[in-house]
Design a protein around this motif. Structure first.
Motif, short mmCIF file in Angstrom:
data_model
loop_
_atom_site.label_atom_id
_atom_site.label_comp_id
_atom_site.label_asym_id
_atom_site.label_seq_id
_atom_site.Cartn_x
_atom_site.Cartn_y
_atom_site.Cartn_z
N HIS A 73 30.52 37.84 41.14
CA HIS A 73 30.90 37.18 39.89
C HIS A 73 32.41 37.04 39.76
N GLY A 74 33.13 37.55 40.72
CA GLY A 74 34.58 37.40 40.68
C GLY A 74 35.23 38.17 41.81
N ILE A 75 36.36 37.66 42.27
CA ILE A 75 37.21 38.36 43.22
C ILE A 75 38.58 38.47 42.55
N TYR A 76 38.98 39.66 42.18
CA TYR A 76 40.22 39.83 41.42
C TYR A 76 41.43 40.03 42.33
N ARG A 77 41.29 40.94 43.31
CA ARG A 77 42.40 41.32 44.18
C ARG A 77 43.58 41.78 43.31
N ARG A 78 44.77 41.22 43.47
CA ARG A 78 45.92 41.70 42.68
C ARG A 78 45.78 41.44 41.19
N LEU A 79 44.97 40.45 40.84
CA LEU A 79 44.76 40.17 39.42
C LEU A 79 44.14 41.34 38.68
N ALA A 80 43.51 42.26 39.42
CA ALA A 80 42.89 43.41 38.78
C ALA A 80 43.89 44.21 37.96
N PHE A 81 45.14 44.27 38.41
CA PHE A 81 46.14 45.10 37.73
C PHE A 81 46.59 44.48 36.41
N LYS A 102 41.27 49.34 37.46
CA LYS A 102 42.27 48.49 38.11
C LYS A 102 42.33 48.77 39.61
N VAL A 103 42.50 50.05 39.95
CA VAL A 103 42.62 50.43 41.36
C VAL A 103 41.30 50.21 42.09
N GLY A 104 40.20 50.63 41.46
CA GLY A 104 38.90 50.49 42.10
C GLY A 104 38.54 49.05 42.39
N THR A 105 38.88 48.15 41.46
CA THR A 105 38.58 46.73 41.67
C THR A 105 39.40 46.14 42.80
N ALA A 106 40.71 46.43 42.80
CA ALA A 106 41.58 45.89 43.85
C ALA A 106 41.17 46.41 45.23
N VAL A 107 40.90 47.71 45.32
CA VAL A 107 40.49 48.31 46.60
C VAL A 107 39.11 47.81 46.99
N GLY A 108 38.20 47.76 46.00
CA GLY A 108 36.84 47.32 46.29
C GLY A 108 36.79 45.91 46.84
N ASP A 109 37.61 45.03 46.29
CA ASP A 109 37.65 43.65 46.79
C ASP A 109 38.08 43.61 48.26
N GLU A 110 39.06 44.41 48.62
CA GLU A 110 39.53 44.40 50.00
C GLU A 110 38.50 45.00 50.96
N PRO A 113 32.84 44.95 38.58
CA PRO A 113 33.91 44.30 39.32
C PRO A 113 34.00 44.67 40.80
N PHE A 114 33.24 45.68 41.28
CA PHE A 114 33.32 46.02 42.70
C PHE A 114 31.95 46.44 43.19
N ALA A 116 36.27 34.27 47.75
CA ALA A 116 35.52 35.15 48.65
C ALA A 116 35.83 34.84 50.11
N ARG A 117 36.01 33.56 50.40
CA ARG A 117 36.30 33.16 51.78
C ARG A 117 37.66 33.67 52.26
N GLN A 118 38.51 34.07 51.32
CA GLN A 118 39.80 34.65 51.68
C GLN A 118 39.68 36.12 52.07
N VAL A 119 38.53 36.73 51.77
CA VAL A 119 38.33 38.16 52.00
C VAL A 119 37.26 38.43 53.05
N PHE A 120 36.08 37.81 52.90
CA PHE A 120 34.98 38.06 53.81
C PHE A 120 35.23 37.43 55.17
N THR A 121 34.69 38.05 56.20
CA THR A 121 34.68 37.44 57.53
C THR A 121 33.52 36.46 57.57
N THR A 122 33.83 35.18 57.48
CA THR A 122 32.77 34.19 57.30
C THR A 122 31.98 33.91 58.57
N ASP A 123 32.45 34.38 59.72
CA ASP A 123 31.65 34.17 60.93
C ASP A 123 30.56 35.24 61.06
N SER A 124 30.59 36.27 60.21
CA SER A 124 29.53 37.28 60.25
C SER A 124 28.84 37.45 58.90
N ASN A 125 29.25 36.70 57.91
CA ASN A 125 28.61 36.69 56.59
C ASN A 125 28.43 35.25 56.15
#
Length: 374
Positions: A112-120, A129-137, A93-94, A158-167
Protein backbone atom coordinates in the motif's frame (compact mmCIF):
# COMPACT_ATOMS: atom_id res chain seq x y z
CA UNK A 1 -3.78 -13.18 5.80
CA UNK A 2 -1.59 -10.94 7.96
CA UNK A 3 -2.38 -7.36 8.89
CA UNK A 4 -0.97 -4.97 11.44
CA UNK A 5 -4.46 -3.74 12.43
CA UNK A 6 -7.86 -5.43 12.64
CA UNK A 7 -8.97 -5.65 9.00
CA UNK A 8 -12.39 -4.16 9.58
CA UNK A 9 -10.83 -0.91 10.82
CA UNK A 10 -12.10 1.80 8.49
CA UNK A 11 -8.84 2.80 6.80
CA UNK A 12 -7.64 2.19 3.25
CA UNK A 13 -5.32 -0.82 3.68
CA UNK A 14 -7.76 -2.46 6.07
CA UNK A 15 -10.76 -1.91 3.76
CA UNK A 16 -8.91 -3.71 0.99
CA UNK A 17 -7.90 -6.71 3.09
CA UNK A 18 -11.37 -7.05 4.63
CA UNK A 19 -12.97 -6.96 1.20
CA UNK A 20 -10.60 -9.59 -0.18
CA UNK A 21 -11.12 -11.85 2.84
CA UNK A 22 -14.91 -11.75 2.52
CA UNK A 23 -14.72 -12.32 -1.25
CA UNK A 24 -12.51 -15.37 -0.73
CA UNK A 25 -14.99 -16.80 1.77
CA UNK A 26 -17.85 -16.23 -0.67
CA UNK A 27 -15.86 -18.20 -3.25
CA UNK A 28 -15.60 -21.13 -0.86
CA UNK A 29 -12.07 -20.64 0.46
CA UNK A 30 -10.97 -20.98 4.07
CA UNK A 31 -9.55 -17.71 5.46
CA UNK A 32 -7.57 -17.06 8.63
CA UNK A 33 -6.58 -13.52 9.61
CA UNK A 34 -3.58 -12.95 11.90
CA UNK A 35 -3.74 -9.45 13.43
CA UNK A 36 -3.75 -7.44 16.70
CA UNK A 37 -6.67 -7.45 19.08
CA UNK A 38 -9.34 -4.91 18.11
CA UNK A 39 -10.36 -1.78 19.97
CA UNK A 40 -13.97 -1.71 21.15
CA UNK A 41 -15.31 0.43 18.34
CA UNK A 42 -13.52 -1.66 15.72
CA UNK A 43 -14.97 -5.01 16.78
CA UNK A 44 -16.61 -6.97 14.01
CA UNK A 45 -16.82 -10.65 13.25
CA UNK A 46 -17.52 -12.88 10.31
CA UNK A 47 -18.93 -16.38 10.90
CA UNK A 48 -16.67 -17.99 8.31
CA UNK A 49 -13.40 -16.14 8.96
CA UNK A 50 -11.00 -17.49 11.55
CA UNK A 51 -9.33 -14.71 13.56
CA UNK A 52 -6.03 -15.33 15.35
CA UNK A 53 -5.31 -12.29 17.50
CA UNK A 54 -2.05 -11.10 19.00
CA UNK A 55 -2.79 -9.41 22.32
CA UNK A 56 -1.90 -5.72 22.11
CA UNK A 57 -2.96 -2.51 23.84
CA UNK A 58 -2.94 1.25 23.55
CA UNK A 59 -3.54 3.34 20.45
CA UNK A 60 -2.97 2.32 16.82
CA UNK A 61 0.80 2.93 16.83
CA UNK A 62 1.44 1.09 20.08
CA UNK A 63 -0.80 -1.78 19.00
CA UNK A 64 1.02 -2.06 15.68
CA UNK A 65 4.47 -2.02 17.32
CA UNK A 66 3.39 -4.67 19.83
CA UNK A 67 2.01 -6.80 16.99
CA UNK A 68 5.37 -6.83 15.22
CA UNK A 69 7.21 -7.51 18.48
CA UNK A 70 4.87 -10.20 19.85
CA UNK A 71 3.55 -11.66 16.61
CA UNK A 72 6.66 -13.68 15.69
CA UNK A 73 6.33 -15.64 18.94
CA UNK A 74 2.91 -17.03 18.04
CA UNK A 75 3.05 -17.03 14.23
CA UNK A 76 4.77 -20.45 13.90
CA UNK A 77 2.14 -22.20 16.01
CA UNK A 78 -0.69 -20.48 14.12
CA UNK A 79 0.97 -21.42 10.81
CA UNK A 80 1.28 -25.08 11.83
CA UNK A 81 -2.30 -25.17 13.06
CA UNK A 82 -3.75 -23.56 9.93
CA UNK A 83 -1.36 -25.19 7.42
CA UNK A 84 -2.03 -22.54 4.75
CA UNK A 85 -1.69 -22.95 0.99
CA UNK A 86 -1.13 -19.21 0.58
CA UNK A 87 0.22 -16.57 2.98
CA UNK A 88 -0.99 -13.08 2.12
CA UNK A 89 1.00 -10.33 3.83
CA UNK A 90 -0.66 -6.90 3.85
CA UNK A 91 2.40 -4.88 4.90
CA UNK A 92 1.55 -1.32 5.75
CA UNK A 93 3.85 0.26 6.72
CA UNK A 94 6.33 -2.66 6.69
CA UNK A 95 6.23 -6.43 6.11
CA UNK A 96 5.72 -9.16 8.67
CA UNK A 97 9.11 -10.61 7.89
CA UNK A 98 8.69 -14.00 9.57
CA UNK A 99 5.91 -14.81 7.10
CA UNK A 100 8.49 -14.62 4.30
CA UNK A 101 10.99 -16.85 6.11
CA UNK A 102 8.93 -19.47 7.89
CA UNK A 103 7.08 -22.32 6.18
CA UNK A 104 6.84 -23.41 2.56
CA UNK A 105 3.47 -21.95 1.56
CA UNK A 106 3.38 -19.60 -1.39
CA UNK A 107 3.61 -15.96 -0.34
CA UNK A 108 1.96 -12.89 -1.78
CA UNK A 109 2.68 -9.34 -0.66
CA UNK A 110 0.13 -6.52 -0.94
CA UNK A 111 1.88 -3.15 -0.96
CA UNK A 112 0.00 0.00 0.00
CA UNK A 113 3.02 2.26 0.00
CA UNK A 114 6.79 2.49 -0.18
CA UNK A 115 8.00 5.30 2.08
CA UNK A 116 11.78 4.89 2.24
CA UNK A 117 13.18 8.28 3.42
CA UNK A 118 9.70 9.76 3.49
CA UNK A 119 9.07 7.64 6.58
CA UNK A 120 11.00 10.14 8.70
CA UNK A 121 8.67 12.97 7.76
CA UNK A 122 5.43 10.97 7.40
CA UNK A 123 5.37 8.72 10.46
CA UNK A 124 4.64 9.80 14.04
CA UNK A 125 6.34 7.32 16.34
CA UNK A 126 10.18 7.12 16.27
CA UNK A 127 10.12 3.31 16.15
CA UNK A 128 7.66 3.38 13.27
CA UNK A 129 9.82 5.89 11.38
CA UNK A 130 12.89 3.67 11.64
CA UNK A 131 10.98 0.42 11.19
CA UNK A 132 9.28 1.65 8.03
CA UNK A 133 12.48 2.95 6.42
CA UNK A 134 14.42 -0.21 7.27
CA UNK A 135 11.50 -2.47 6.37
CA UNK A 136 11.22 -0.94 2.91
CA UNK A 137 14.89 -1.59 2.20
CA UNK A 138 14.56 -5.21 3.36
CA UNK A 139 12.21 -5.84 0.44
CA UNK A 140 15.45 -6.21 -1.54
CA UNK A 141 15.85 -9.62 0.11
CA UNK A 142 12.57 -10.96 -1.26
CA UNK A 143 12.89 -13.67 -3.88
CA UNK A 144 10.27 -15.48 -5.96
CA UNK A 145 7.23 -13.59 -4.72
CA UNK A 146 4.25 -11.91 -6.34
CA UNK A 147 3.82 -8.34 -5.17
CA UNK A 148 0.54 -6.58 -5.86
CA UNK A 149 0.26 -2.84 -5.32
CA UNK A 150 -2.67 -0.52 -4.65
CA UNK A 151 -1.65 2.01 -7.32
CA UNK A 152 0.64 2.72 -10.23
CA UNK A 153 2.64 5.05 -7.98
CA UNK A 154 3.32 2.28 -5.48
CA UNK A 155 4.29 -0.11 -8.28
CA UNK A 156 6.74 2.47 -9.63
CA UNK A 157 8.34 2.95 -6.21
CA UNK A 158 8.39 -0.81 -5.59
CA UNK A 159 10.41 -1.35 -8.75
CA UNK A 160 13.11 0.87 -7.23
CA UNK A 161 13.49 -1.58 -4.31
CA UNK A 162 12.51 -5.10 -5.37
CA UNK A 163 14.66 -7.24 -7.63
CA UNK A 164 12.22 -7.48 -10.50
CA UNK A 165 13.97 -10.38 -12.22
CA UNK A 166 13.11 -12.62 -9.24
CA UNK A 167 9.81 -11.04 -8.14
CA UNK A 168 6.71 -10.11 -10.08
CA UNK A 169 5.07 -6.72 -9.43
CA UNK A 170 1.44 -6.28 -10.43
CA UNK A 171 -0.30 -2.89 -10.15
CA UNK A 172 -3.92 -3.30 -9.07
CA UNK A 173 -5.33 0.17 -8.29
CA UNK A 174 -7.95 0.21 -5.56
CA UNK A 175 -11.03 2.43 -5.48
CA UNK A 176 -14.44 3.02 -3.95
CA UNK A 177 -18.07 2.35 -4.76
CA UNK A 178 -19.05 5.78 -6.07
CA UNK A 179 -22.75 4.82 -5.99
CA UNK A 180 -22.59 4.70 -2.19
CA UNK A 181 -21.92 8.45 -2.06
CA UNK A 182 -24.61 11.08 -2.59
CA UNK A 183 -23.46 13.43 -5.33
CA UNK A 184 -24.33 16.93 -4.18
CA UNK A 185 -22.49 20.05 -5.36
CA UNK A 186 -22.72 22.75 -2.68
CA UNK A 187 -20.71 25.47 -4.38
CA UNK A 188 -22.57 28.25 -2.55
CA UNK A 189 -22.04 26.84 0.95
CA UNK A 190 -18.45 28.03 1.51
CA UNK A 191 -17.90 24.91 3.60
CA UNK A 192 -14.43 23.34 3.44
CA UNK A 193 -13.92 19.86 4.86
CA UNK A 194 -10.86 17.83 5.75
CA UNK A 195 -11.49 14.28 6.94
CA UNK A 196 -8.61 11.99 7.79
CA UNK A 197 -6.59 10.49 10.59
CA UNK A 198 -4.89 13.38 12.38
CA UNK A 199 -1.33 12.27 11.79
CA UNK A 200 1.86 13.97 10.65
CA UNK A 201 1.54 12.59 7.13
CA UNK A 202 -1.79 14.31 6.51
CA UNK A 203 -0.31 17.79 7.28
CA UNK A 204 -3.51 19.31 8.67
CA UNK A 205 -1.27 21.92 10.31
CA UNK A 206 -0.59 23.24 6.80
CA UNK A 207 -4.32 23.55 6.20
CA UNK A 208 -4.82 25.46 9.47
CA UNK A 209 -2.04 27.90 8.58
CA UNK A 210 -3.57 28.33 5.13
CA UNK A 211 -6.97 28.91 6.73
CA UNK A 212 -5.62 32.00 8.50
CA UNK A 213 -5.40 33.65 5.07
CA UNK A 214 -8.69 32.18 3.85
CA UNK A 215 -10.59 33.26 6.94
CA UNK A 216 -9.52 36.88 6.52
CA UNK A 217 -10.63 36.89 2.88
CA UNK A 218 -13.84 34.91 3.46
CA UNK A 219 -15.15 35.51 7.00
CA UNK A 220 -18.36 33.66 6.07
CA UNK A 221 -16.47 30.47 5.14
CA UNK A 222 -16.05 27.60 7.60
CA UNK A 223 -13.62 24.73 7.94
CA UNK A 224 -14.50 21.38 9.45
CA UNK A 225 -11.65 19.08 10.50
CA UNK A 226 -13.01 15.57 11.07
CA UNK A 227 -11.05 12.60 12.30
CA UNK A 228 -8.93 11.70 15.30
CA UNK A 229 -5.34 10.82 15.96
CA UNK A 230 -2.21 11.65 17.88
CA UNK A 231 -2.02 15.17 16.51
CA UNK A 232 -5.51 16.28 17.48
CA UNK A 233 -4.50 18.14 20.65
CA UNK A 234 -1.60 19.93 18.97
CA UNK A 235 -3.79 20.89 16.01
CA UNK A 236 -6.46 22.31 18.29
CA UNK A 237 -3.77 24.32 20.10
CA UNK A 238 -2.48 25.59 16.77
CA UNK A 239 -5.96 26.73 15.77
CA UNK A 240 -6.19 28.62 19.07
CA UNK A 241 -2.73 30.16 18.63
CA UNK A 242 -3.71 31.31 15.13
CA UNK A 243 -6.94 32.83 16.51
CA UNK A 244 -9.00 30.90 13.99
CA UNK A 245 -12.69 31.58 14.53
CA UNK A 246 -14.36 29.48 11.85
CA UNK A 247 -12.75 26.06 12.43
CA UNK A 248 -14.59 23.11 14.01
CA UNK A 249 -12.93 19.88 15.10
CA UNK A 250 -15.42 17.01 14.85
CA UNK A 251 -13.20 14.22 16.13
CA UNK A 252 -13.81 10.63 15.09
CA UNK A 253 -16.99 10.28 13.00
CA UNK A 254 -19.17 7.33 12.04
CA UNK A 255 -19.61 6.28 8.42
CA UNK A 256 -23.05 7.90 8.45
CA UNK A 257 -21.65 11.20 9.71
CA UNK A 258 -18.80 11.03 7.20
CA UNK A 259 -21.31 10.84 4.35
CA UNK A 260 -23.25 13.76 5.81
CA UNK A 261 -20.14 15.91 6.01
CA UNK A 262 -19.04 15.05 2.48
CA UNK A 263 -22.50 15.85 1.14
CA UNK A 264 -22.50 19.25 2.89
CA UNK A 265 -19.04 20.46 1.83
CA UNK A 266 -18.15 22.46 -1.27
CA UNK A 267 -14.41 21.82 -1.04
CA UNK A 268 -12.40 18.93 0.36
CA UNK A 269 -8.81 19.73 1.32
CA UNK A 270 -6.06 17.21 2.11
CA UNK A 271 -2.49 18.61 2.06
CA UNK A 272 -0.94 15.16 2.54
CA UNK A 273 2.78 14.48 2.25
CA UNK A 274 2.30 11.09 0.63
CA UNK A 275 -0.42 8.57 -0.23
CA UNK A 276 -0.21 5.04 -1.48
CA UNK A 277 -3.36 5.93 -3.38
CA UNK A 278 -5.69 8.09 -1.30
CA UNK A 279 -9.26 6.82 -0.98
CA UNK A 280 -10.41 9.87 1.01
CA UNK A 281 -9.90 12.14 -1.98
CA UNK A 282 -11.90 9.78 -4.20
CA UNK A 283 -14.72 9.64 -1.65
CA UNK A 284 -14.89 13.43 -1.66
CA UNK A 285 -14.85 13.49 -5.46
CA UNK A 286 -17.73 11.00 -5.54
CA UNK A 287 -19.68 13.23 -3.14
CA UNK A 288 -19.51 16.39 -5.25
CA UNK A 289 -16.65 18.21 -3.53
CA UNK A 290 -13.98 20.10 -5.41
CA UNK A 291 -10.84 18.38 -4.13
CA UNK A 292 -7.67 20.28 -3.29
CA UNK A 293 -4.75 18.01 -2.50
CA UNK A 294 -1.00 17.85 -2.92
CA UNK A 295 1.08 17.02 -5.96
CA UNK A 296 2.56 13.85 -4.51
CA UNK A 297 2.75 10.09 -4.95
CA UNK A 298 -0.61 8.35 -5.14
CA UNK A 299 -2.68 11.53 -5.46
CA UNK A 300 -1.35 12.42 -8.88
CA UNK A 301 -2.40 8.97 -10.14
CA UNK A 302 -5.97 10.26 -10.54
CA UNK A 303 -6.07 13.98 -9.65
CA UNK A 304 -5.24 16.30 -12.57
CA UNK A 305 -4.75 19.94 -11.70
CA UNK A 306 -7.41 22.20 -13.14
CA UNK A 307 -9.25 19.28 -14.73
CA UNK A 308 -10.87 17.24 -11.96
CA UNK A 309 -9.38 18.94 -8.89
CA UNK A 310 -6.51 21.14 -7.80
CA UNK A 311 -2.97 20.16 -6.89
CA UNK A 312 -0.69 22.26 -4.69
CA UNK A 313 2.89 21.76 -3.50
CA UNK A 314 3.44 19.98 -0.17
CA UNK A 315 4.15 22.05 2.97
CA UNK A 316 3.02 25.30 1.31
CA UNK A 317 0.24 27.10 3.26
CA UNK A 318 0.20 30.22 1.00
CA UNK A 319 -0.23 28.08 -2.14
CA UNK A 320 -3.02 26.09 -0.50
CA UNK A 321 -4.70 29.29 0.70
CA UNK A 322 -4.53 30.83 -2.78
CA UNK A 323 -6.27 27.83 -4.37
CA UNK A 324 -9.00 27.61 -1.71
CA UNK A 325 -9.56 31.37 -1.98
CA UNK A 326 -9.87 31.07 -5.76
CA UNK A 327 -12.46 28.31 -5.48
CA UNK A 328 -14.52 30.08 -2.84
CA UNK A 329 -14.51 33.19 -5.04
CA UNK A 330 -15.64 31.27 -8.14
CA UNK A 331 -18.49 28.81 -7.48
CA UNK A 332 -18.56 27.92 -11.17
CA UNK A 333 -15.04 26.54 -10.83
CA UNK A 334 -16.17 24.33 -7.94
CA UNK A 335 -19.06 22.99 -10.04
CA UNK A 336 -16.80 22.21 -13.00
CA UNK A 337 -14.16 20.41 -10.92
CA UNK A 338 -16.76 18.55 -8.85
CA UNK A 339 -18.54 17.26 -11.93
CA UNK A 340 -15.30 15.99 -13.47
CA UNK A 341 -14.24 14.59 -10.10
CA UNK A 342 -17.34 12.43 -9.84
CA UNK A 343 -16.58 10.93 -13.26
CA UNK A 344 -13.04 10.11 -12.12
CA UNK A 345 -14.23 8.54 -8.86
CA UNK A 346 -16.54 6.24 -10.83
CA UNK A 347 -13.55 4.95 -12.83
CA UNK A 348 -11.91 3.42 -9.75
CA UNK A 349 -13.94 0.56 -8.32
CA UNK A 350 -13.03 -1.19 -5.08
CA UNK A 351 -15.23 -4.16 -6.03
CA UNK A 352 -13.43 -4.62 -9.34
CA UNK A 353 -10.03 -4.26 -7.66
CA UNK A 354 -10.93 -6.90 -5.07
CA UNK A 355 -12.24 -9.25 -7.77
CA UNK A 356 -8.95 -8.91 -9.70
CA UNK A 357 -6.97 -9.64 -6.53
CA UNK A 358 -9.03 -12.71 -5.65
CA UNK A 359 -8.69 -14.09 -9.18
CA UNK A 360 -4.93 -13.68 -8.94
CA UNK A 361 -4.79 -15.50 -5.60
CA UNK A 362 -6.96 -18.30 -6.95
CA UNK A 363 -4.78 -18.67 -10.02
CA UNK A 364 -1.60 -18.82 -7.96
CA UNK A 365 -3.21 -21.41 -5.71
CA UNK A 366 -4.51 -23.54 -8.57
CA UNK A 367 -1.43 -23.37 -10.76
CA UNK A 368 1.17 -23.57 -7.99
CA UNK A 369 3.14 -21.08 -10.06
CA UNK A 370 4.13 -17.80 -8.45
CA UNK A 371 4.66 -16.25 -11.85
CA UNK A 372 1.54 -17.45 -13.63
CA UNK A 373 -0.03 -14.92 -15.94
CA UNK A 374 -2.74 -12.88 -14.17
Amino acid sequence: MINKRPPYRNTGAEKVLWGIARKLVEAGHSVTIFCPTPADRESETHPEIDFRYVSTGGGPDRSMIEFFLKGPRTYPSVYRDVSPDLVYDNPSPFPFHLAHLYGDAQRITKLHGIYRRLAFSCKDHPLVKVGTAVGDELYRLFRGEVITTNSLSTAHRARQVFTTDSNRIIANPIGIDAAEYTFSIRSDEKHVLSLSELRTRKQINVLLRAWKYVESAHPDARLTVAGDGQQRDSLERLATDLDLETVTFEGWVTEERKHELLASAAIYALPTLYEGFGLANLEAMASGCAVVSTDTWGVRDYLRDGENGRLVPTKDPPALATVIDSLLSEPAQIERLATAGRETAAEYSMAESITREVRLLEQIHEDGDMFAEA
